[in-house]
Write a protein that holds these residues in place. Sequence first.
Motif, mmCIF file in Angstrom:
data_model
loop_
_atom_site.group_PDB
_atom_site.id
_atom_site.type_symbol
_atom_site.label_atom_id
_atom_site.label_comp_id
_atom_site.label_asym_id
_atom_site.label_seq_id
_atom_site.Cartn_x
_atom_site.Cartn_y
_atom_site.Cartn_z
ATOM 1 N N THR A 160 -41.807 20.544 -39.736
ATOM 2 C CA THR A 160 -43.097 20.552 -39.038
ATOM 3 C C THR A 160 -43.052 21.361 -37.757
ATOM 4 O OG1 THR A 160 -43.587 18.366 -39.945
ATOM 5 C CG2 THR A 160 -44.918 19.107 -38.073
ATOM 6 N N GLN A 161 -42.072 21.074 -36.898
ATOM 7 C CA GLN A 161 -42.029 21.725 -35.587
ATOM 8 C C GLN A 161 -41.714 23.208 -35.696
ATOM 9 O OE1 GLN A 161 -39.397 19.891 -32.742
ATOM 10 N NE2 GLN A 161 -39.678 21.492 -31.219
ATOM 11 N N VAL A 162 -40.741 23.579 -36.520
ATOM 12 C CA VAL A 162 -40.354 24.986 -36.605
ATOM 13 C C VAL A 162 -41.470 25.824 -37.225
ATOM 14 C CG1 VAL A 162 -39.144 24.678 -38.828
ATOM 15 C CG2 VAL A 162 -38.566 26.604 -37.346
ATOM 16 N N GLN A 188 -44.693 25.119 -37.020
ATOM 17 C CA GLN A 188 -45.736 25.189 -35.995
ATOM 18 C C GLN A 188 -45.388 26.243 -34.938
ATOM 19 O OE1 GLN A 188 -48.614 23.635 -36.140
ATOM 20 N NE2 GLN A 188 -49.339 24.576 -34.231
ATOM 21 N N GLU A 189 -44.130 26.253 -34.500
ATOM 22 C CA GLU A 189 -43.694 27.259 -33.527
ATOM 23 C C GLU A 189 -43.874 28.665 -34.095
ATOM 24 O OE1 GLU A 189 -39.682 26.508 -32.460
ATOM 25 O OE2 GLU A 189 -40.108 24.629 -31.396
ATOM 26 N N HIS A 190 -43.491 28.830 -35.351
ATOM 27 C CA HIS A 190 -43.613 30.145 -35.989
ATOM 28 C C HIS A 190 -45.075 30.595 -36.050
ATOM 29 C CE1 HIS A 190 -42.553 33.399 -38.775
ATOM 30 N NE2 HIS A 190 -43.618 33.042 -39.491
ATOM 31 N N LYS A 191 -45.963 29.698 -36.436
ATOM 32 C CA LYS A 191 -47.381 30.057 -36.552
ATOM 33 C C LYS A 191 -47.983 30.367 -35.185
ATOM 34 C CE LYS A 191 -48.370 27.555 -40.844
ATOM 35 N NZ LYS A 191 -48.753 28.784 -41.597
ATOM 36 N N GLU A 192 -47.606 29.596 -34.164
ATOM 37 C CA GLU A 192 -48.139 29.848 -32.821
ATOM 38 C C GLU A 192 -47.684 31.216 -32.311
ATOM 39 O OE1 GLU A 192 -50.298 28.153 -31.045
ATOM 40 O OE2 GLU A 192 -50.505 26.685 -32.670
ATOM 41 N N ARG A 193 -46.437 31.571 -32.574
ATOM 42 C CA ARG A 193 -45.956 32.890 -32.164
ATOM 43 C C ARG A 193 -46.723 33.995 -32.892
ATOM 44 N NH1 ARG A 193 -40.621 30.870 -33.170
ATOM 45 N NH2 ARG A 193 -39.673 30.041 -31.283
ATOM 46 N N ARG A 194 -46.967 33.783 -34.189
ATOM 47 C CA ARG A 194 -47.658 34.797 -34.981
ATOM 48 C C ARG A 194 -49.072 35.064 -34.456
ATOM 49 N NH1 ARG A 194 -46.247 38.402 -38.310
ATOM 50 N NH2 ARG A 194 -47.813 37.914 -39.897
ATOM 51 N N LYS A 195 -49.708 33.996 -33.953
ATOM 52 C CA LYS A 195 -51.051 34.174 -33.406
ATOM 53 C C LYS A 195 -51.022 35.071 -32.176
ATOM 54 C CE LYS A 195 -52.838 29.686 -35.003
ATOM 55 N NZ LYS A 195 -53.300 28.334 -34.564
ATOM 56 N N THR A 214 -38.354 33.173 -38.087
ATOM 57 C CA THR A 214 -37.723 32.180 -37.214
ATOM 58 C C THR A 214 -36.493 31.645 -37.933
ATOM 59 O OG1 THR A 214 -39.845 31.545 -36.238
ATOM 60 C CG2 THR A 214 -38.002 30.022 -35.958
ATOM 61 N N MET A 215 -35.339 31.778 -37.296
ATOM 62 C CA MET A 215 -34.055 31.406 -37.879
ATOM 63 C C MET A 215 -33.601 30.059 -37.309
ATOM 64 S SD MET A 215 -30.452 33.470 -37.371
ATOM 65 C CE MET A 215 -31.186 35.015 -37.905
ATOM 66 N N VAL A 216 -33.221 29.137 -38.183
ATOM 67 C CA VAL A 216 -32.753 27.809 -37.747
ATOM 68 C C VAL A 216 -31.268 27.888 -37.412
ATOM 69 C CG1 VAL A 216 -32.441 25.388 -38.383
ATOM 70 C CG2 VAL A 216 -34.500 26.616 -39.112
ATOM 71 N N ILE A 217 -30.908 27.404 -36.215
ATOM 72 C CA ILE A 217 -29.505 27.371 -35.794
ATOM 73 C C ILE A 217 -29.148 25.970 -35.326
ATOM 74 C CG2 ILE A 217 -29.451 29.817 -35.178
ATOM 75 C CD1 ILE A 217 -29.749 28.981 -32.238
ATOM 76 N N LYS A 218 -27.879 25.728 -35.155
ATOM 77 C CA LYS A 218 -27.398 24.402 -34.769
ATOM 78 C C LYS A 218 -26.123 24.552 -33.962
ATOM 79 C CE LYS A 218 -26.068 19.944 -36.877
ATOM 80 N NZ LYS A 218 -26.976 19.108 -36.082
ATOM 81 N N GLN A 219 -25.871 23.600 -33.069
ATOM 82 C CA GLN A 219 -24.641 23.593 -32.287
ATOM 83 C C GLN A 219 -23.440 23.501 -33.214
ATOM 84 O OE1 GLN A 219 -24.595 23.758 -28.934
ATOM 85 N NE2 GLN A 219 -22.438 23.433 -28.507
ATOM 86 N N SER A 220 -22.406 24.287 -32.943
ATOM 87 C CA SER A 220 -21.206 24.255 -33.767
ATOM 88 C C SER A 220 -20.014 24.642 -32.917
ATOM 89 C CB SER A 220 -21.335 25.225 -34.948
ATOM 90 O OG SER A 220 -20.144 25.258 -35.695
ATOM 91 N N THR A 227 -35.391 32.095 -32.797
ATOM 92 C CA THR A 227 -34.503 31.011 -33.225
ATOM 93 C C THR A 227 -35.137 29.658 -32.945
ATOM 94 O OG1 THR A 227 -33.360 30.962 -31.090
ATOM 95 C CG2 THR A 227 -32.439 32.390 -32.805
ATOM 96 N N HIS A 228 -34.754 28.690 -33.758
ATOM 97 C CA HIS A 228 -35.151 27.299 -33.543
ATOM 98 C C HIS A 228 -33.897 26.448 -33.697
ATOM 99 C CE1 HIS A 228 -37.563 23.581 -33.780
ATOM 100 N NE2 HIS A 228 -36.709 23.219 -34.720
ATOM 101 N N GLU A 229 -33.484 25.790 -32.619
ATOM 102 C CA GLU A 229 -32.246 25.007 -32.661
ATOM 103 C C GLU A 229 -32.552 23.553 -32.955
ATOM 104 O OE1 GLU A 229 -28.168 24.152 -30.060
ATOM 105 O OE2 GLU A 229 -29.705 25.535 -29.306
ATOM 106 N N ILE A 230 -31.836 22.995 -33.938
ATOM 107 C CA ILE A 230 -31.958 21.569 -34.250
ATOM 108 C C ILE A 230 -30.777 20.838 -33.621
ATOM 109 C CG2 ILE A 230 -33.274 21.927 -36.360
ATOM 110 C CD1 ILE A 230 -30.701 21.563 -37.949
#
Length: 725
Positions: free
Chosen positions: A142-144, A146-153, A161-167, A272-275
């Motif tokens: 949902t959040q990622v 929404q962020e992608h659509k808001e940026r596109r506007k 938008t690429m999903v990343i995570k702490q590693s 990027t979108h970090e989870i």
Amino acid sequence: MPPQRKGAAARVSEDTEDLTRHPLQAILLADSFATKFRPITLERPKVLLPLVNVPMIDYTLAWLESAGVEEVFVFCCAHSKQVIEYLEKSEWILQPNFSVVTIESHNSVSAGDALRLIYERNVINGDFILISGDTVSNMSLTQVIQEHKERRKKDSNAVMTMVIKQSKLSPITHQSRLGTDELFLAIDPQTKQLLFYEEKTDNLRGIIPLDNALLGDNPSICLHNDKQDCYIDICSQEVLSLFTDNFDYQHLRRHFVKGLLVDDIMGYKIFTHEIHSSYAARIDNYRSYDTISKDIIQRWTYPFVPDVMFSGNSATHLEREGMYRASEIEQSRSARIGTFTVIGKGTRIGNNSNISNSVIGKGCSIGSNVSITGSYIWDSVTIEDGCDIRHAIICDGVVIKSGAALEPGVVLSFNVVIGQQFIVPSYSKVSLYQQPTVEDSDEELEYADNSSGTVDSSITCTMDTLNREMMSETPASQLGPGGVGHVWSICEGGHEEEWRHSVAPIPADKLAEATQSLEDDLEFLNLDGNALSTSGELKPGRNGTDSEDDDAEDSRDDSIYYEKEVEATFLRAVNENIKVPDVILEMNSLRLSYNMTSADCAGAIFYAMMKQALEIPHATAGELRKNAASIIDAWNNLLKFYSKEIDDQIEVIMKFEEMCLESVKEFSPHFSQILHILYDKDILEEDAILRWADEKKDAEESDKVFVKQSEKLIQWLREASEEED
């Protein structure tokens, strides 16, 4: 009435948007376009390989459905008929509001080719999810989205938008826990725009070749090598057309992502979108297969766990300490099933056999006096009496005759037979297929098989359906008396990759070599462990207060992750009887990776020891104390190694206090007795206990609970010290 008219207009606008809204779509690539799972993938597509007894693709589809995706296009090339047949017979076809459509190709050799073909089919109507069928996740989209659509506007050039995570990356092996190599990212901390993406290569040794223009054009840049690419992308339709316009784009990351980042003419952007609390990981090699399997068993992927999500596993029940057992199992009373183990339906286990940290498939026959540790046994496998199997993958239909042994890292492909008393060396790969002489991708070889009709479309491969041109009689001496199969040779320089990407733990000698190399480098550079950083920010005019707050938050996160890693490492050491020197090597790797002190390490290890004591069944308080004493006695040399200094020992006591007050309150009444045990075992010196007590003199009463409980021990130590003086 204006408010009502305004509301009505808003509703009309929303209704119009709903009418034009397209269903959320996803493209699932059912091919990895790689050779890392050979020889297994010569016979079965990677997405249909079992992951904790469920095909990988089921995890991906289950997550997409739960995340609100309504239409999935499954692109399949290698063994495409197997994938299509599996999906047609699966329950995914019957799911309401969830459509699974297959797109078949026999001449696509890359992800770029796949996306170009999908573009030609004109089936994608809006933003879509791009993912491979070997991905496991439970994140919300949902959040990622929404962020992608808001940026596109605001910016039509924001195409992905690429999903990343702490590693956390190990400085010893320069790998993540998934076995993937170091990844360097540059991200704008304000907009989250991706500015730089580079996977580690032999020519890139900790030096990031940033363009000066990149630094000049962006007032704030965060550099990272502590992020994991989850390979989950939210894409606009332009992504497909970009692949069509540029036939040099073959690989999603090496070509497409890096190509867009350096293309100043078109101006397309990736964000990027970090989870943080969610799970997302891709099975890229055998090590990540092992890691993600353990994460599933330990329920990090909930609700996608063996006893909950999949109807085929509905008869699988969770028992104590992460042990899952399916129905219709025949188990001898003398057989022992250890922690974090899954036993599939209809499996038989003989007398005095011992299985731990392993996954056993359906319909397996395991004889007497068999030892299986850290291994993955798929369906219909026969293991005769007296076999020893450690950290191996064994595919369907394999027969291992009596007295045989598999050393760590072995992979046995479908229907292989290992002869009596034969010892298969570490990292060996054995298949009924001969090893191909040309190292092309699995897919190119498999397409030829599909087009000629020589590969069976069923999932279970049998001897009669194998490509006869690649098979020949196997000398009995190659796999022992009665053995059937070909041992693949490891190409020159391949041994390095074998131990890095295996399901087996990294060998102690490799860890020792890498640790010594790192220490030499640090000494040469005149740095200590605290000078290393896994993530840095280049930002003029940096606000010191904000930075300190961020650093404090990062430090807390690091401590939490570090303690979990130490606990998992210690638990594996207990279950697999790993020797203390080897455990110390792994603990040192974690310590360097997280930039922790010896005191941090001592506290984390003691915490893991007490957690393990609590997990051992006990009916009374006395039995709990005995458990703790037994664990301390067995692992006192490990704790001593990190508790040499008085300050380290005080950290152990303070950690014990914290545990008793917060996370492991069951030990609260036994604090003083266990403190005495630590003293008797020479883990704690009397100076450490007395200094701890003295530091509590001016503390509030609530902080003196355990000092008061230990008054007799403290007084006895003081008197003994005075007499000695």
